[in-house]
Design a protein around this motif. Structure first.
Motif, short mmCIF file in Angstrom:
data_model
loop_
_atom_site.label_atom_id
_atom_site.label_comp_id
_atom_site.label_asym_id
_atom_site.label_seq_id
_atom_site.Cartn_x
_atom_site.Cartn_y
_atom_site.Cartn_z
N THR A 172 0.82 -1.21 0.00
CA THR A 172 0.00 0.00 0.00
C THR A 172 0.85 1.26 0.00
O THR A 172 0.37 2.34 -0.28
CB THR A 172 -0.93 0.02 1.22
N SER A 173 2.12 1.15 0.34
CA SER A 173 2.98 2.34 0.37
C SER A 173 4.19 2.17 -0.55
O SER A 173 5.20 2.85 -0.39
CB SER A 173 3.47 2.59 1.81
N PRO A 498 -10.71 3.44 -2.60
CA PRO A 498 -9.77 2.44 -3.12
C PRO A 498 -9.23 1.54 -2.01
O PRO A 498 -8.85 2.00 -0.94
CB PRO A 498 -8.64 3.29 -3.72
N SER A 500 -6.82 -2.24 -1.28
CA SER A 500 -5.88 -3.23 -1.81
C SER A 500 -6.60 -4.56 -1.97
O SER A 500 -7.75 -4.74 -1.57
CB SER A 500 -4.70 -3.39 -0.85
N VAL A 506 -6.24 2.13 0.62
CA VAL A 506 -4.94 2.52 0.05
C VAL A 506 -4.89 4.05 -0.01
O VAL A 506 -5.34 4.68 -0.97
CB VAL A 506 -4.74 1.91 -1.36
N LYS A 507 -4.32 4.67 1.01
CA LYS A 507 -4.30 6.13 1.08
C LYS A 507 -3.36 6.74 0.06
O LYS A 507 -3.56 7.88 -0.37
CB LYS A 507 -3.98 6.57 2.50
N ARG A 508 -2.34 6.00 -0.34
CA ARG A 508 -1.45 6.51 -1.38
C ARG A 508 -2.24 6.75 -2.68
O ARG A 508 -2.07 7.78 -3.34
CB ARG A 508 -0.32 5.50 -1.63
N THR A 509 -3.11 5.81 -3.03
CA THR A 509 -3.93 5.95 -4.23
C THR A 509 -4.92 7.09 -4.08
O THR A 509 -5.19 7.85 -5.04
CB THR A 509 -4.69 4.64 -4.52
N GLN A 512 -3.10 10.31 -4.72
CA GLN A 512 -2.82 10.48 -6.15
C GLN A 512 -4.06 10.94 -6.90
O GLN A 512 -3.99 11.82 -7.77
CB GLN A 512 -2.28 9.16 -6.73
N ARG A 513 -5.19 10.33 -6.57
CA ARG A 513 -6.43 10.70 -7.26
C ARG A 513 -6.85 12.12 -6.91
O ARG A 513 -7.30 12.87 -7.79
CB ARG A 513 -7.53 9.71 -6.89
#
Length: 517
Positions: A172-173, A498, A500, A506-509, A512-513
């Motif tokens: 996730t990271s 989002p 996984s 998934v905070k990274r995604t 990004q969004r």
């Protein structure tokens, strides 16, 4: 002197010897007894050995949950090889990346994922070739068509420290890492699961699999085999609450491993009220914090059968346990979220500051852990190993605190924390409060760059059916209980958040969004 370990395949060897007339695995119309499952595992082991695969060789496995997957798991161990299962939802290029990391000598792949097999073959020197799960028995390399060996294949001798499982982090990271799990370490985990999560588990019990066997559900399978408890595999490749609850009633299922998102989906499904679920004794959930509102709903539906544990793949889940009768434990004053329980038997938790100094009761810092369940390190990743250990403690990267009686509270992920106007903001505290609003079904709070404050919070919300709320209403809702600097500056509504392949947000995604919206 290096001591001999017990090969994990011996769990199956013992069950097949002790319980010849009992069901081991049930999937659709197929029911395998323990000797039948043992024979299938021996067929896999014999074929791997024939192909030159043995002690220490990695076998990459890519398949959704399947009856043959279980035989493959124990067959790989019986041959002395290392089980390296990938999440079946990964793309071919992602699985090829795992092959580059683990350098497998063989691939065992589901027949529906031929593109993945091609990508792996290009990324690794598969000296042992490819075997196929779910293929017709007469197909070349089909697991279903492997000849029965003449008698049980012997369990390969293994030693303390021998690799058993390359357990891939969810990524996730960033790019996934391979957590090395050993035979002796997993032997401790099996005993600890039986002691702390499912006391009294025996051959009259049964589990249902509702999460990928490539991850936590696969670890949960091991104590079932150790005690001769039946495993029920749904036939659907997607989560089907109607099938799950029908099987719980029909097979008298007593336990299950799941993650909060799956547990919430199952208990909110109308089918949960249409079946007799009285056989359930332990419904174990882990993998991410479960919000209190969802937790209470699950208890209302299932009764007091919930068992929470907190842990990471690197500790094979073995950090804390919260038994069914502890779910009403009150939190300390000022703490919105509940406890994840007390340290597991034989394990020790330490809350430490950035210098490694242990903090006093109530102090918030990084959760660090020691004990026999801690992994020996990541595969071929010296940098990650150096970052993850300090003075012998494994650093989880999670933030938390311990109360006066030793109960642990996970307050957030260190990487989730953001600094707004010089003040630390912990998203979970905000998320818990927002979920009490009737219009919010799911929420994730992240920090995004801001020219004035450095970072500000954005709350990404999923609406409850038939409910709505505007930004001012949600801001006012939070204003009654949160300091002003913690209140998100923006509230956005999405159809879904989002996640996984293992059900984690998934905070990274999300970041990004948001950056491109």
């Amino acid at each position: 002197m290096t001591l001999r370990a017990v090969n994990l395949a011996h769990l199956l060897t013992a069950a097949a010897t002790r319980l010849p007339g009992r069901d081991a695995v049930v999937s659709g119309p197929t029911r395998l007894s323990w000797p039948e499952l043992d024979a299938r595992a021996s067929a896999v082991a014999a074929e791997l050995r024939r192909r030159g695969i043995g002690r220490g060789d990695a076998v990459l496995v890519h398949s959704p949950n399947h009856l043959e997957f279980v035989a493959v798991m124990f067959g790989v161990w019986r041959a002395g090889a290392v089980f390296a299962p990938a999440n079946f939802r990964l793309t071919p290029s992602e699985v090829a990346g795992l092959a580059e990391l683990t350098t497998p000598s063989a691939l065992i792949c589901h027949a529906d994922y031929a593109d993945h097999a091609v990508a792996v073959a290009e990324a690794a020197d598969l000296t042992g070739g490819t075997l196929w799960i779910g293929a017709a028995a007469d197909a070349d390399g089909a697991v279903a068509g492997l000849p029965d060996p003449a008698g049980r294949e012997p369990d390969e001798p293994v030693w303390n420290g021998d690799h058993a499982w390359y357990f891939f982090t969810s990524g996730t990271s960033g790019r996934p890492k391979a957590v090395v799990l050993t035979h002796d370490q997993l032997g401790f985990v099996v005993n600890n699961h039986l002691c702390d999560l499912m006391p009294g588990l025996g051959a009259d019990d049964a589990q249902i699999v509702v999460a990928p066997l490539s991850h936590g559900a696969g670890v949960h399978l091991l104590p079932q085999v150790a005690r001769g408890a039946k495993t029920v595999l749904p036939t659907s490749t997607r989560l089907d609450p109607a099938e799950i609850w029908r099987l719980v009633e029909a097979e008298r299922v007593t336990n299950a491993f799941t993650v909060p998102t799956i547990l919430t989906t199952l208990t909110q499904a109308p089918e949960a009220s249409r079946h007799d679920l009285g056989s359930l004794r332990y419904v174990i959930y882990a993998g991410a914090p479960m919000y209190r509102a969802d937790q209470q709903h699950a208890r209302d539906v299932l009764g007091d059968v919930l068992v929470q544990y907190y842990g990471l793949g690197e500790v094979t889940g073995n950090i804390t346990v919260l038994p069914p009768d502890e779910h009403d434990r009150p939190s300390p004053d000022g703490v919105e979220y509940g406890t994840c329980g007390y340290p597991r038997t034989g394990m020790q938790v330490s809350i430490q500051d950035s210098d490694g100094t242990e903090l006093p009761t109530g102090g918030q810092g990084e959760i660090c852990v020691a004990g026999p369940a801690v992994f020996p390190g990541y595969l071929r990743n010296d940098v990650a190993n150096a970052e993850s250990f300090r003075d012998g403690w494994f650093r989880t990267g999670d933030l938390g605190m311990v109360d006066a009686e030793g109960y642990v509270y996970v307050t957030g992920r260190a990487s989730d924390m953001f600094i707004s106007g010089g003040s630390n903001v912990y998203p979970r505290e905000i998320e818990e409060r927002l979920l009490h609003h009737p219009a919010v079904a799911e929420v994730a709070v992240v920090g995004v760059p801001d020219p004035k404050w450095g970072e500000v919070g954005v709350a990404v919300c999923v609406a409850s059916d038939g409910q709505d709320a505007d930004e001012d209403e949600l801001r006012s809702w939070l204003g009654d209980s949160l300091a002003r600097y913690k209140i998100p500056k923006r509230f956005v509504w999405w159809d879904e958040i989002p996640k996984s392949g293992y059900g984690k947000v998934v905070k990274r995604t999300i970041k990004q969004r948001l950056a491109t919206s």
